[in-house]
Design an enzyme around this catalytic site. Sequence first.
Site, PDB file in Angstrom:
ATOM      1  N   ASN A  42       0.792  -0.898   0.138  1.00 21.65           N
ATOM      2  CA  ASN A  42       0.276  -0.780  -0.019  1.00 21.65           C
ATOM      3  C   ASN A  42       1.246   1.421   0.016  1.00 21.65           C
ATOM      4  OD1 ASN A  42      -1.970   1.788   0.042  1.00 21.65           O
ATOM      5  ND2 ASN A  42      -3.001   1.697   2.764  1.00 21.65           N
ATOM      6  N   GLY A  50       2.422   1.964  10.628  1.00 20.79           N
ATOM      7  CA  GLY A  50       3.603   3.260  10.510  1.00 20.79           C
ATOM      8  C   GLY A  50       4.361   3.675  11.758  1.00 20.79           C
ATOM      9  N   GLU A  67      -7.183   4.677   8.250  1.00 23.17           N
ATOM     10  CA  GLU A  67      -6.685   6.030   7.788  1.00 23.17           C
ATOM     11  C   GLU A  67      -7.746   7.296   7.040  1.00 23.17           C
ATOM     12  OE1 GLU A  67      -3.111   5.725   5.737  1.00 23.17           O
ATOM     13  OE2 GLU A  67      -2.091   5.334   7.153  1.00 23.17           O
ATOM     14  N   GLU A  98      -5.335  -4.806  10.373  1.00 21.97           N
ATOM     15  CA  GLU A  98      -4.267  -4.246  10.774  1.00 21.97           C
ATOM     16  C   GLU A  98      -4.025  -3.158  12.239  1.00 21.97           C
ATOM     17  OE1 GLU A  98      -2.007  -2.929   7.510  1.00 21.97           O
ATOM     18  OE2 GLU A  98      -4.049  -1.606   7.515  1.00 21.97           O
ATOM     19  N   SER A 146       3.711  -1.873  10.518  1.00 14.41           N
ATOM     20  CA  SER A 146       5.115  -1.950  10.231  1.00 14.41           C
ATOM     21  C   SER A 146       5.104  -3.657  10.827  1.00 14.41           C
ATOM     22  CB  SER A 146       5.782  -1.854  11.291  1.00 14.41           C
ATOM     23  OG  SER A 146       5.203  -0.801  12.543  1.00 14.41           O
ATOM     24  N   HIS A 202      -9.662   1.210   5.225  1.00 22.26           N
ATOM     25  CA  HIS A 202      -7.754   1.312   5.457  1.00 22.26           C
ATOM     26  C   HIS A 202      -8.429   2.154   6.600  1.00 22.26           C
ATOM     27  CE1 HIS A 202      -4.263   2.419   6.669  1.00 22.26           C
ATOM     28  NE2 HIS A 202      -3.501   1.142   6.259  1.00 22.26           N
ATOM     29  N   LYS A 247       0.576   4.219  -0.581  1.00 22.18           N
ATOM     30  CA  LYS A 247      -0.712   5.755  -0.077  1.00 22.18           C
ATOM     31  C   LYS A 247      -0.218   6.366  -1.351  1.00 22.18           C
ATOM     32  CE  LYS A 247      -0.062   3.475   4.319  1.00 22.18           C
ATOM     33  NZ  LYS A 247       0.114   3.709   6.402  1.00 22.18           N
TER      34      LYS A 247
END
Length: 247
Positions: free
Chosen positions: A10, A171, A96, A165, A209, A94, A12
Site C-alpha cells: 500500500n 507506521g 486512515e 491492521e 510495521s 483502511h 499510500k
Amino acid sequence: MARTKLVVGNWKMNGSRAANAELLAALKAAGPWGAEVAVCPPTVYLADTVLALQGSNVAWGAQDCSAHASGAYTGEVAAAMLSEFGCRYAIVGHSERRALHGESDQLVADKAKAALAHNLTPIVCVGETLAEREAGRTDEVVKRQLSAVIHTLAHCISQVVVAYEPVWAIGTGKTASPDQAQAVHALLRTQLTAATQTAGDMKILYGGSVKADNAAALFALPDVDGGLIGGASLKAADFAAICRAAG
Ligand code: PEP
C-alpha cells in the site's frame, strides 16, 4: 489445501512517476515469488503501473473505491473504472480512511460490495486503536467491523481478503507480537467460519510495521496468510525481501 500467501504493498500518497518507474522495474526484476504479490499505487499512477508491470507476476490494485457506481461524487473513483485499468484488488476500510475521512463500518461494507460487483477483490481492513486494545475491546471492535461486511455481502463474503491492521502498529514501528496477531486472526477466521463454509480458504493478511526482519515470523503463524505492507513497500529491496519471506 494450503492457502497461497498474498503480499500487498500500500503505497499510500507517496511516489512520483520517476520514482515509481524505478521501484516497479526493480520489483519486476526481483520476482517471481511463491507468494502472490500486488502493489496499490495512488490511483493517478495506475496507467503507468499497468504498462510497467506487463509480463510480470506482480498484480496491482487501488487503495480505495467508491461505494457508488457513477454520478455526482466529486473526487471519487468507481470500481468499474479501476477494473478498466486491470486492478485485481481494492483496499477498503483502511484505518486512515476510517479515521481521517470518517468512513463508517457500513460505508466500508458498501465499498466492498461495489468492488466485488466489478470483479475486484476487496481487501477489507479491520483493526483496533491503542485505546481500544488497552480497554480490552480489541475482539469487540474487529468483530463489529467485520460483521458489517459479512451482513452486507452475505454468501459473497468468501470472495474477500481480510486484513487485520492494529491501528497502533501502522507506521509506528510497533508490530503486534506473533501471539497478538495469531489471536485476532483466529478470532476473525472463527467469525468467517460462522458465515461461510469456505472460511478455511480465505486469506487474512496482517498489516502494521511489517519489515524484512519480522515478516517470516508473522507469515509462519497458522492464520496469517501474508501481509499488507505500507512503508516497507516503497523500497524495492525491502518489499522483495518481505515477498520472499512469504514463499
Ligand atoms: C498500512 O498502512 O496498511 C501499513 C500496514 O503501514 P506500515 O506497514 O507502514 O505500518
